[in-house]
Design an enzyme around this catalytic site. Structure first.
Site, PDB file in Angstrom:
ATOM      1  N   HIS A  65       1.418   5.153  -2.699  1.00 39.14           N
ATOM      2  CA  HIS A  65       1.767   6.558  -2.428  1.00 39.14           C
ATOM      3  C   HIS A  65       2.974   7.081  -3.185  1.00 39.14           C
ATOM      4  CE1 HIS A  65      -1.053   7.575   0.798  1.00 39.14           C
ATOM      5  NE2 HIS A  65      -0.899   6.340   1.256  1.00 39.14           N
ATOM      6  N   HIS A 117       0.837  -1.202   0.000  1.00 41.19           N
ATOM      7  CA  HIS A 117       0.000   0.000   0.000  1.00 41.19           C
ATOM      8  C   HIS A 117       0.872   1.253   0.000  1.00 41.19           C
ATOM      9  CE1 HIS A 117      -2.819   3.130   1.015  1.00 41.19           C
ATOM     10  NE2 HIS A 117      -1.999   3.472   1.978  1.00 41.19           N
ATOM     11  N   GLU A 129      -5.608  10.047  -0.180  1.00 43.32           N
ATOM     12  CA  GLU A 129      -5.881   8.620   0.062  1.00 43.32           C
ATOM     13  C   GLU A 129      -7.041   8.079  -0.779  1.00 43.32           C
ATOM     14  OE1 GLU A 129      -4.024   5.780   1.377  1.00 43.32           O
ATOM     15  OE2 GLU A 129      -3.642   7.254   2.931  1.00 43.32           O
ATOM     16  N   SER A 165      -4.140   1.272  -4.691  1.00 40.90           N
ATOM     17  CA  SER A 165      -3.504   0.049  -4.198  1.00 40.90           C
ATOM     18  C   SER A 165      -4.512  -1.011  -3.769  1.00 40.90           C
ATOM     19  CB  SER A 165      -2.576   0.375  -3.020  1.00 40.90           C
ATOM     20  OG  SER A 165      -3.337   0.893  -1.936  1.00 40.90           O
TER      21      SER A 165
HETATM   22 FE   LIG Z   1      -2.063   5.405   2.786  1.00 33.63          FE
END
Ligand SMILES: [Fe+2]
Length: 256
Positions: free
Chosen positions: A134, A129, A175, A194
Site C-alpha cells: 500500500h 502486505h 486492493e 504484494s
Molecule cells: Fe490491503
C-alpha cells in the site's frame, strides 16, 4: 444512563484506540530476514507487471532499505510528501475504523510479519502486505488524495448503513484493481502487488473475468476476501481510476 452508554460506545470506536506501538526493536533478526526475502522475491516477480508509480514509490520512500521499515522513519519521508502517515495496529481493524483512518490520511500497518513457514499464506494482512503493497502509491499526491476520498466515502457509506458499497469500491481499485499503462495490462492494487500467487494469476489466468473499471461497476461487483478473485476490474489508466473515484460524491455512491 443510556447517554453514558452511547458515549462510551462511541469512544470505543475511535480510530486512535486501535493504534499500538510498532515496537520495531522487538522484530527479530529472522523477522527482518523474512522481510528482505519477501521484498526481493516480490520485486523480481513483479518486474514491470506493476504500474510504474508503484516502483517509483518504493524508491521515493526508500522501502528497499533492508529490514522491516520502522513507522517513524517511514513517516519522516512520507508525511512531508503527501501528508500521510502510517500507524501500527495489531491486525485487521473494523471497516468503520479503517475508513476513518483513511479519511484522516492515516494508513494502518500490522505490527507483525509472517513467519518463514507462512511466506505464501496469510490469515491476516501483515506489515509486508501493508507496507510493501500500500505505502508506495501513497507517495503520489493524486493517488494519496484518492485514497483519502475513499476513506471519506467509506465513512459516509457506513453512516448510511451501506458500508459494503464503499468496501467494494475500495476492493476493486485500491486492493485488487488492474490498470492499463501504455496499452499494457498492469497491477494497480496492493493486494495483487504484494501477493506471490495472485499477481501473475490476475494478469495471466484464462479462468477469470476482466471487466472495464467504472465506479458504478466497482460498487456493484461483489468480491471474495478469502480466495483469488473470480473477476478483476481494469481501468483504462491509473489516471482514470483516480479521476472517477475523486469525482464521486457520497450521494452518488449511495445511489448506484
Ligand atoms: Fe490491503
Amino acid at each position: 444512563m443510556r447517554q453514558d452508554k452511547i458515549s462510551k460506545d462511541r469512544r470505543a470506536r475511535r480510530w486512535q484506540d486501535y493504534v499500538v506501538a510498532q515496537n520495531w526493536e522487538s522484530f527479530t533478526a529472522d523477522d527482518h530476514a523474512v522481510w528482505d526475502l519477501l521484498f526481493a522475491r516480490q520485486v523480481e516477480l513483479l518486474g514491470s507487471r506493476v504500474i510504474s508509480p508503484f516502483l517509483d514509490g518504493i524508491d521515493l520512500l526508500r522501502l528497499s532499505h533492508p529490514g522491516v521499515p520502522d513507522v517513524e522513519g517511514l513517516n519522516a519521508i512520507l508525511s512531508p510528501r503527501t501528508g500521510w502517515r502510517t500507524v501500527a495496529v495489531p491486525g485487521l481493524v473494523p471497516d468503520d475504523i479503517f475508513f476513518a483512518m483513511l479519511a484522516t490520511r492515516v494508513f494502518p500497518v500490522g505490527n507483525f510479519i509472517r513467519t518463514r513457514e507462512q511466506l505464501d499464506y496469510l490469515e491476516a494482512p501483515d506489515c509486508f502486505h501493508d507496507m510493501f503493497g500500500h505505502i508506495p502509491m501513497l507517495a503520489h499526491h493524486d493517488y494519496a488524495d484518492m485514497t483519502r476520498h475513499v476513506g471519506e466515502l467509506g465513512v459516509a457509506a457506513i453512516a448510511a448503513g451501506e458500508g459494503h458499497r464503499a468496501a467494494r469500491l475500495y476492493w476493486h481499485s485500491v486492493e485488487f484493481g488492474l490498470a492499463k499503462e501504455h496499452g499494457e495490462l498492469k497491477i494497480l492494487g496492493a493486494g495483487l502487488a504484494s501477493s506471490f500467487g495472485e499477481s501473475h494469476f490476475s494478469l495471466e489466468s484464462d479462468e477469470v473475468e476482466r471487466l472495464p473499471f467504472s465506479v458504478s461497476r466497482a460498487v456493484n461487483t461483489p468480491y471474495k476476501h478469502d480466495a483469488f478473485q473470480p473477476r478483476y476490474l481494469v481501468s483504462e489508466s491509473l489516471e482514470q481510476t483516480i479521476a472517477e473515484v475523486l469525482a464521486m460524491s457520497p450521494e452518488q455512491l449511495l445511489g448506484f
